[in-house]
Design a protein around this motif. Structure first.
Motif, PDB file in Angstrom:
ATOM      1  N   VAL A 150      14.701   8.655  -2.721  1.00 44.50           N
ATOM      2  CA  VAL A 150      14.369   8.701  -4.144  1.00 44.50           C
ATOM      3  C   VAL A 150      12.866   8.765  -4.370  1.00 44.50           C
ATOM      4  CG1 VAL A 150      14.597   7.467  -6.335  1.00 44.50           C
ATOM      5  CG2 VAL A 150      16.484   7.465  -4.716  1.00 44.50           C
ATOM      6  N   VAL A 151      12.103   8.006  -3.572  1.00 45.71           N
ATOM      7  CA  VAL A 151      10.657   7.980  -3.777  1.00 45.71           C
ATOM      8  C   VAL A 151       9.952   7.545  -2.497  1.00 45.71           C
ATOM      9  CG1 VAL A 151      10.671   5.594  -4.664  1.00 45.71           C
ATOM     10  CG2 VAL A 151       8.788   7.119  -5.289  1.00 45.71           C
ATOM     11  N   LEU A 152       8.813   8.183  -2.260  1.00 43.24           N
ATOM     12  CA  LEU A 152       7.870   7.784  -1.219  1.00 43.24           C
ATOM     13  C   LEU A 152       6.513   7.836  -1.888  1.00 43.24           C
ATOM     14  CD1 LEU A 152       6.972   7.180   1.706  1.00 43.24           C
ATOM     15  CD2 LEU A 152       7.021   9.641   2.131  1.00 43.24           C
ATOM     16  N   ALA A 153       5.837   6.711  -1.973  1.00 42.80           N
ATOM     17  CA  ALA A 153       4.541   6.666  -2.657  1.00 42.80           C
ATOM     18  C   ALA A 153       3.553   5.835  -1.854  1.00 42.80           C
ATOM     19  CB  ALA A 153       4.713   6.070  -4.060  1.00 42.80           C
ATOM     20  N   LEU A 154       2.296   6.280  -1.856  1.00 45.94           N
ATOM     21  CA  LEU A 154       1.223   5.595  -1.139  1.00 45.94           C
ATOM     22  C   LEU A 154      -0.015   5.534  -2.004  1.00 45.94           C
ATOM     23  CD1 LEU A 154       1.139   7.534   2.258  1.00 45.94           C
ATOM     24  CD2 LEU A 154       2.185   5.329   1.860  1.00 45.94           C
TER      25      LEU A 154
ATOM     26  N   ILE B  74       0.825  -1.215   0.000  1.00 41.14           N
ATOM     27  CA  ILE B  74       0.000   0.000   0.000  1.00 41.14           C
ATOM     28  C   ILE B  74       0.860   1.268   0.000  1.00 41.14           C
ATOM     29  CG2 ILE B  74      -2.023  -1.100   0.967  1.00 41.14           C
ATOM     30  CD1 ILE B  74      -0.144   0.949   3.350  1.00 41.14           C
ATOM     31  N   GLY B  75       2.174   1.087   0.140  1.00 43.24           N
ATOM     32  CA  GLY B  75       3.086   2.218   0.110  1.00 43.24           C
ATOM     33  C   GLY B  75       4.514   1.742   0.169  1.00 43.24           C
ATOM     34  N   TYR B  76       5.427   2.628  -0.214  1.00 40.76           N
ATOM     35  CA  TYR B  76       6.847   2.277  -0.164  1.00 40.76           C
ATOM     36  C   TYR B  76       7.709   3.515  -0.143  1.00 40.76           C
ATOM     37  CZ  TYR B  76       6.506   2.966  -5.272  1.00 40.76           C
ATOM     38  OH  TYR B  76       6.272   3.478  -6.524  1.00 40.76           O
ATOM     39  N   CYS B  77       8.949   3.305   0.298  1.00 43.98           N
ATOM     40  CA  CYS B  77       9.950   4.365   0.311  1.00 43.98           C
ATOM     41  C   CYS B  77      11.290   3.731  -0.039  1.00 43.98           C
ATOM     42  CB  CYS B  77      10.009   5.016   1.687  1.00 43.98           C
ATOM     43  SG  CYS B  77      11.099   6.462   1.775  1.00 43.98           S
ATOM     44  N   PHE B  78      11.995   4.328  -1.014  1.00 44.55           N
ATOM     45  CA  PHE B  78      13.298   3.840  -1.447  1.00 44.55           C
ATOM     46  C   PHE B  78      14.305   4.978  -1.424  1.00 44.55           C
ATOM     47  CE2 PHE B  78      10.568   0.582  -3.101  1.00 44.55           C
ATOM     48  CZ  PHE B  78      11.335  -0.570  -3.071  1.00 44.55           C
ATOM     49  N   GLY B  79      15.558   4.629  -1.218  1.00 43.17           N
ATOM     50  CA  GLY B  79      16.619   5.617  -1.212  1.00 43.17           C
ATOM     51  C   GLY B  79      17.851   5.135  -1.939  1.00 43.17           C
ATOM     52  N   ASP B  80      18.737   6.059  -2.218  1.00 42.52           N
ATOM     53  CA  ASP B  80      20.001   5.782  -2.901  1.00 42.52           C
ATOM     54  C   ASP B  80      21.091   5.635  -1.832  1.00 42.52           C
ATOM     55  OD1 ASP B  80      22.534   6.076  -4.153  1.00 42.52           O
ATOM     56  OD2 ASP B  80      21.668   7.265  -5.771  1.00 42.52           O
ATOM     57  N   SER B  81      21.591   4.412  -1.668  1.00 38.75           N
ATOM     58  CA  SER B  81      22.560   4.153  -0.600  1.00 38.75           C
ATOM     59  C   SER B  81      23.928   4.759  -0.854  1.00 38.75           C
ATOM     60  CB  SER B  81      22.697   2.642  -0.358  1.00 38.75           C
ATOM     61  OG  SER B  81      23.251   2.010  -1.487  1.00 38.75           O
ATOM     62  N   GLU B  82      24.166   5.253  -2.058  1.00 43.45           N
ATOM     63  CA  GLU B  82      25.449   5.913  -2.362  1.00 43.45           C
ATOM     64  C   GLU B  82      25.437   7.380  -1.915  1.00 43.45           C
ATOM     65  OE1 GLU B  82      28.064   4.412  -4.482  1.00 43.45           O
ATOM     66  OE2 GLU B  82      26.982   2.571  -3.999  1.00 43.45           O
ATOM     67  N   THR B  83      24.251   8.031  -2.029  1.00 44.62           N
ATOM     68  CA  THR B  83      24.185   9.477  -1.817  1.00 44.62           C
ATOM     69  C   THR B  83      23.377   9.913  -0.594  1.00 44.62           C
ATOM     70  OG1 THR B  83      22.195   9.719  -3.165  1.00 44.62           O
ATOM     71  CG2 THR B  83      24.324   9.867  -4.316  1.00 44.62           C
ATOM     72  N   GLY B  84      22.490   9.047  -0.114  1.00 45.98           N
ATOM     73  CA  GLY B  84      21.604   9.454   0.975  1.00 45.98           C
ATOM     74  C   GLY B  84      20.358  10.165   0.489  1.00 45.98           C
ATOM     75  N   GLU B  85      20.055  10.024  -0.788  1.00 50.01           N
ATOM     76  CA  GLU B  85      18.843  10.639  -1.326  1.00 50.01           C
ATOM     77  C   GLU B  85      17.639   9.726  -1.095  1.00 50.01           C
ATOM     78  OE1 GLU B  85      16.857  12.310  -5.484  1.00 50.01           O
ATOM     79  OE2 GLU B  85      18.753  11.229  -5.573  1.00 50.01           O
TER      80      GLU B  85
END
Length: 151
Positions: A77-81, A64-75
């Motif tokens: 990247v996306v949070l969606a629900l 129903i939702g997710y959050c991902f990040g870039d482990s190289e930069t700390g960004e």
């Protein structure tokens, strides 16, 4: 409503891509994601090699939702629900999972791109949680916000 949170796996990607097209704001179709170079294969590879870690929220057997990040930069990247799960703490919980994960990797500063339109839900959401404007904008004309997890 019961939501379970867990680390994302490559098997989650197809469902995450489908969900992205159903988000209320900043929705992207499969085709639009592909134009950005985001494909089923590239997303799965990022999870597998650790460069794109993420967390999913699952309710009644579906993501129903997710959050991902870039482990190289700390960004972040996306949070969606899915829209029906907004304003229930799901987005905050997913974001906090990523913040904790990146904090454990030693990041002292995280960042993300966010709409600069004060009417956008994301505008108030991130600022309410302590994210601050850098005054900079990315290529998509989103405002770059930063967060310092240990402050």
């Amino acid at each position: 409503m019961k939501v379970a949170y867990r680390m994302a796996t490559p098997d989650d990607v197809a469902e995450c891509i489908a969900l992205r097209g159903k988000a209320r704001e900043n929705a992207f179709s499969v085709e639009q994601l592909e134009e950005l170079g985001i494909t089923l294969e590239s997303w799965k590879a990022g999870i597998s090699d650790g460069s794109l870690p993420g967390y999913v929220g699952v309710s009644e057997g579906k993501i129903i939702g997710y959050c991902f990040g870039d482990s190289e930069t700390g960004e972040i990247v996306v949070l969606a629900l899915l829209p029906e799960y907004e304003s229930k703490g799901v987005g905050k919980a997913l974001l906090n999972q990523m913040i904790e994960s990146f904090n454990s990797l030693g990041f002292e500063r995280l960042f993300l791109g966010c709409s600069s339109d004060a009417k956008a839900r994301s505008y108030g959401f991130y600022r309410h949680l302590g994210w601050r404007s850098t005054g900079l904008f990315d290529d998509a004309e989103d405002e770059i916000l930063e967060y310092f997890p240990n402050k």
